[in-house]
Design a protein around this motif. Structure first.
Motif, PDB file in Angstrom:
ATOM      1  N   ILE A 167       5.545  -2.190   6.653  1.00  0.00           N
ATOM      2  CA  ILE A 167       5.889  -1.569   5.371  1.00  0.00           C
ATOM      3  C   ILE A 167       4.773  -0.629   4.959  1.00  0.00           C
ATOM      4  CG2 ILE A 167       4.878  -3.472   4.054  1.00  0.00           C
ATOM      5  CD1 ILE A 167       7.136  -3.081   2.002  1.00  0.00           C
ATOM      6  N   ALA A 168       5.151   0.492   4.367  1.00  0.00           N
ATOM      7  CA  ALA A 168       4.167   1.502   3.995  1.00  0.00           C
ATOM      8  C   ALA A 168       3.351   1.056   2.789  1.00  0.00           C
ATOM      9  CB  ALA A 168       4.872   2.822   3.697  1.00  0.00           C
ATOM     10  N   LEU A 169       2.121   1.516   2.768  1.00  0.00           N
ATOM     11  CA  LEU A 169       1.215   1.167   1.677  1.00  0.00           C
ATOM     12  C   LEU A 169       1.762   1.564   0.299  1.00  0.00           C
ATOM     13  CD1 LEU A 169      -1.528   0.087   0.739  1.00  0.00           C
ATOM     14  CD2 LEU A 169      -2.482   2.361   1.175  1.00  0.00           C
ATOM     15  N   PRO A 170       2.343   2.763   0.122  1.00  0.00           N
ATOM     16  CA  PRO A 170       2.858   3.122  -1.209  1.00  0.00           C
ATOM     17  C   PRO A 170       3.930   2.166  -1.721  1.00  0.00           C
ATOM     18  CG  PRO A 170       2.664   5.073   0.165  1.00  0.00           C
ATOM     19  CD  PRO A 170       2.425   3.901   1.064  1.00  0.00           C
ATOM     20  N   SER A 171       4.750   1.625  -0.833  1.00  0.00           N
ATOM     21  CA  SER A 171       5.794   0.694  -1.261  1.00  0.00           C
ATOM     22  C   SER A 171       5.187  -0.588  -1.819  1.00  0.00           C
ATOM     23  CB  SER A 171       6.719   0.366  -0.084  1.00  0.00           C
ATOM     24  OG  SER A 171       7.370   1.521   0.393  1.00  0.00           O
ATOM     25  N   ILE A 172       4.179  -1.119  -1.121  1.00  0.00           N
ATOM     26  CA  ILE A 172       3.518  -2.336  -1.602  1.00  0.00           C
ATOM     27  C   ILE A 172       2.785  -2.049  -2.903  1.00  0.00           C
ATOM     28  CG2 ILE A 172       1.859  -4.140  -1.053  1.00  0.00           C
ATOM     29  CD1 ILE A 172       2.383  -3.689   1.864  1.00  0.00           C
ATOM     30  N   ALA A 173       2.127  -0.892  -2.982  1.00  0.00           N
ATOM     31  CA  ALA A 173       1.375  -0.547  -4.188  1.00  0.00           C
ATOM     32  C   ALA A 173       2.306  -0.440  -5.397  1.00  0.00           C
ATOM     33  CB  ALA A 173       0.627   0.763  -3.972  1.00  0.00           C
ATOM     34  N   THR A 174       3.487   0.144  -5.195  1.00  0.00           N
ATOM     35  CA  THR A 174       4.438   0.296  -6.303  1.00  0.00           C
ATOM     36  C   THR A 174       4.899  -1.056  -6.815  1.00  0.00           C
ATOM     37  OG1 THR A 174       5.219   2.403  -5.402  1.00  0.00           O
ATOM     38  CG2 THR A 174       6.641   1.287  -6.987  1.00  0.00           C
ATOM     39  N   SER A 175       5.284  -1.937  -5.908  1.00  0.00           N
ATOM     40  CA  SER A 175       5.728  -3.263  -6.340  1.00  0.00           C
ATOM     41  C   SER A 175       4.583  -4.059  -6.953  1.00  0.00           C
ATOM     42  CB  SER A 175       6.340  -4.032  -5.165  1.00  0.00           C
ATOM     43  OG  SER A 175       5.397  -4.206  -4.117  1.00  0.00           O
ATOM     44  N   MET A 176       3.356  -3.847  -6.452  1.00  0.00           N
ATOM     45  CA  MET A 176       2.198  -4.543  -7.006  1.00  0.00           C
ATOM     46  C   MET A 176       1.977  -4.154  -8.459  1.00  0.00           C
ATOM     47  SD  MET A 176      -0.328  -6.662  -6.205  1.00  0.00           S
ATOM     48  CE  MET A 176      -0.532  -7.381  -7.812  1.00  0.00           C
ATOM     49  N   VAL A 177       2.048  -2.868  -8.750  1.00  0.00           N
ATOM     50  CA  VAL A 177       1.885  -2.398 -10.125  1.00  0.00           C
ATOM     51  C   VAL A 177       2.974  -2.977 -11.023  1.00  0.00           C
ATOM     52  CG1 VAL A 177       1.928  -0.360 -11.617  1.00  0.00           C
ATOM     53  CG2 VAL A 177       0.682  -0.278  -9.449  1.00  0.00           C
ATOM     54  N   ALA A 178       4.213  -2.978 -10.508  1.00  0.00           N
ATOM     55  CA  ALA A 178       5.322  -3.524 -11.296  1.00  0.00           C
ATOM     56  C   ALA A 178       5.112  -5.004 -11.578  1.00  0.00           C
ATOM     57  CB  ALA A 178       6.641  -3.301 -10.552  1.00  0.00           C
ATOM     58  N   PHE A 179       4.682  -5.755 -10.570  1.00  0.00           N
ATOM     59  CA  PHE A 179       4.441  -7.181 -10.755  1.00  0.00           C
ATOM     60  C   PHE A 179       3.365  -7.429 -11.808  1.00  0.00           C
ATOM     61  CE2 PHE A 179       5.978  -8.740  -6.318  1.00  0.00           C
ATOM     62  CZ  PHE A 179       7.276  -8.646  -6.774  1.00  0.00           C
ATOM     63  N   VAL A 180       2.290  -6.670 -11.729  1.00  0.00           N
ATOM     64  CA  VAL A 180       1.186  -6.869 -12.673  1.00  0.00           C
ATOM     65  C   VAL A 180       1.667  -6.642 -14.106  1.00  0.00           C
ATOM     66  CG1 VAL A 180      -1.025  -5.944 -13.458  1.00  0.00           C
ATOM     67  CG2 VAL A 180      -0.637  -6.342 -11.022  1.00  0.00           C
TER      68      VAL A 180
END
Length: 473
Positions: free
Chosen positions: A407-420
């Motif tokens: 999985i691409a880094l931007p996808s994980i980063a986006t979901s991480m921000v949403a989770f936070v």
């Protein structure tokens, strides 16, 4: 570098969600058993104060339970989105165990939670008490299945590896479930849940005892009773937890010696080893700076012998070493808090003997300040256990780097921000509700959750499903 960054963020995201989640299953496990004890004592003695406390803590349980459900749901999706390789390879073993958890604990809780929450005045006393016991047993069964799964990842056995696909297939379910670390971790986690609740109850009781003293009145019978019960639990369970931790340490030394070396900050294998009270492990230079050590005690604690040999990190390749700086301090914070809780339990016994349990301002203040200690120790224990398993997801067999999804880094980063963002909003609301509830003193004729309207928590409808308690303890 790109892959490493994506891997790190995937790990951080799972740690973030589990770190928020694990507090609530532990709370619900201990609190469900406490509710069963309160209701049982009410039925046995007829003392109304037990019933008042049952209703008081039942309202808190409903919020805690709902928060655990909300926080636990996203982890299932993370296994599929971020850890698909792990799910594919370990799924034939872990999948059935999680399914067993649903078919046993989930169905048991789903069948009796509503009766426990809203049926006190609608069903017979014996039936309601049975429902409360079933919910409490359900939380313990859930904990057992989840810990069996996680413990297999720590000390895998009973598996067969499919050479064509690299998948772990079940060979012996008895060995898989009752793997070497499972019994020790089950006891340790169960006692931790009870201690978490004991110190929350003690903290709430201490707060109201101090408030009553400031207002020049005597605290209610309910406050005194719950504080007394909490101190009994602290005095009994804390020493048991120290012993349980010692037995788990011996098990870890046998099956995961690199974890022990990282926890202790030891680089050279040696007998008659000291115990480091403080130090700063340096992974690059393979040393621990600013050591404060007690001679011989390291070997004595870890092996129960002054001459026992303690492993060192230099025994293992650099790429297979757990990250010692984090483990060193998380372990010591956990142990320090555990010892403090045990000392508070002993101190409470002394004050009880002197007849000053309800009059000691010092004890009440300490109980208040120590109220989150159980959860902090729990989180530190989880960090120690899970970080100490690295760089593996299945210890010694499947590396974390081989478990992550493509999985691409931007996808994980986006979901991480949403989770936070979502987690902080939801949990701020939930914790606010809990603190408001704690601030209300239990009183005679306490009312439980409304029997006429669905119970809502932090904008979320109560769901009859217990979260995966302790999946990443």
């Amino acid at each position: 570098m790109f892959g490493l960054s994506a891997l790190f963020l995937a790990r951080f995201q799972f740690a973030f969600t589990v770190g928020f989640h694990i507090v609530f299953p532990a709370f619900s496990i201990g609190l469900a058993s406490y509710l069963a004890v309160l209701e049982g004592m009410w039925l046995r003695t007829g003392r109304s104060a037990y019933l008042d406390l049952f209703k008081y803590w039942l309202k808190i349980f409903s919020v805690v339970f709902a928060m655990g459900v909300v926080s636990g749901l996203v982890m299932s999706y993370e296994f599929g989105t971020n850890w698909s390789q792990f799910s594919q390879k370990a799924g034939p073993i872990l999948g059935p165990m999680l399914a067993y958890e649903v078919m046993t604990a989930f169905f048991l809780e789903a069948g009796f939670l509503g009766v426990m929450m809203f049926g006190l005045n609608r069903v017979g006393k014996g039936l309601h008490f049975g429902a409360t016991c079933m919910v409490a047993i359900g939380t313990l069964i859930s904990m057992s299945w989840i810990l069996a799964s996680n413990s297999w990842m720590q000390t895998p056995q009973g598996y067969i590896i499919d050479t064509a696909t690299g998948r772990f297939l079940p060979g012996n379910w008895w060995k898989i479930i009752f793997n070497p670390s499972f019994p020790f971790r089950l006891v340790h986690m169960g006692l931790a849940a009870f201690l978490c609740v004991a110190f929350i109850v003690a903290g709430v009781g201490g707060w109201h005892l101090l408030k009553a003293r400031r207002e020049g009145r005597q605290a209610s019978e309910q406050v005194r009773l719950m504080f007394s019960m909490a101190m009994w639990m602290a005095a009994i369970v804390s020493p048991m937890q120290v012993l349980a931790g010692d037995t788990q340490g011996l098990n870890t030394l046998e099956y995961q010696p690199a974890k022990i070396a990282a926890m202790e900050g030891d680089w050279e294998s040696e007998g008659r080893a000291p115990e480091l009270l403080f130090g700063i492990p340096d992974m690059e230079n393979e040393t621990t700076h600013f050591k404060v050590a007690i001679p011989l005690v390291g070997s004595l604690i870890l092996t129960h012998s002054l001459d026992g040999k303690v492993p060192g990190l230099k025994d293992y390749p650099k790429d297979l070493r757990p990250y010692s700086p984090l483990l060193f301090f998380s372990f010591r914070i956990m142990v320090a808090l555990g010892m403090l809780m045990a000392l508070i339990g002993v101190f409470s016994l002394y004050l009880r003997w002197k007849g000053r349990l309800y009059d000691s301002t010092l004890l009440h203040r300490v109980a208040l300040w120590m109220s989150p200690a159980g959860f902090i120790a729990l989180l530190c224990g989880w960090v120690t256990t899970e970080v100490g398993r690295q760089p593996f997801t299945v210890y010694g067999l499947l590396k974390t780097s081989d478990s992550v999804s493509a999985i691409a880094l931007p996808s994980i980063a986006t979901s991480m921000v949403a989770f936070v963002i979502v987690y902080f909003i939801v949990f701020a609301g939930g914790i606010g509700i809990l603190l408001h509830s704690f601030a209300q003193e239990p009183h005679p004729g306490e009312e439980g959750p409304s029997e006429h309207e669905p119970h809502m928590s932090a904008g979320t409808t109560q769901v009859s499903h217990h979260p995966h308690a302790g999946m990443a303890e």
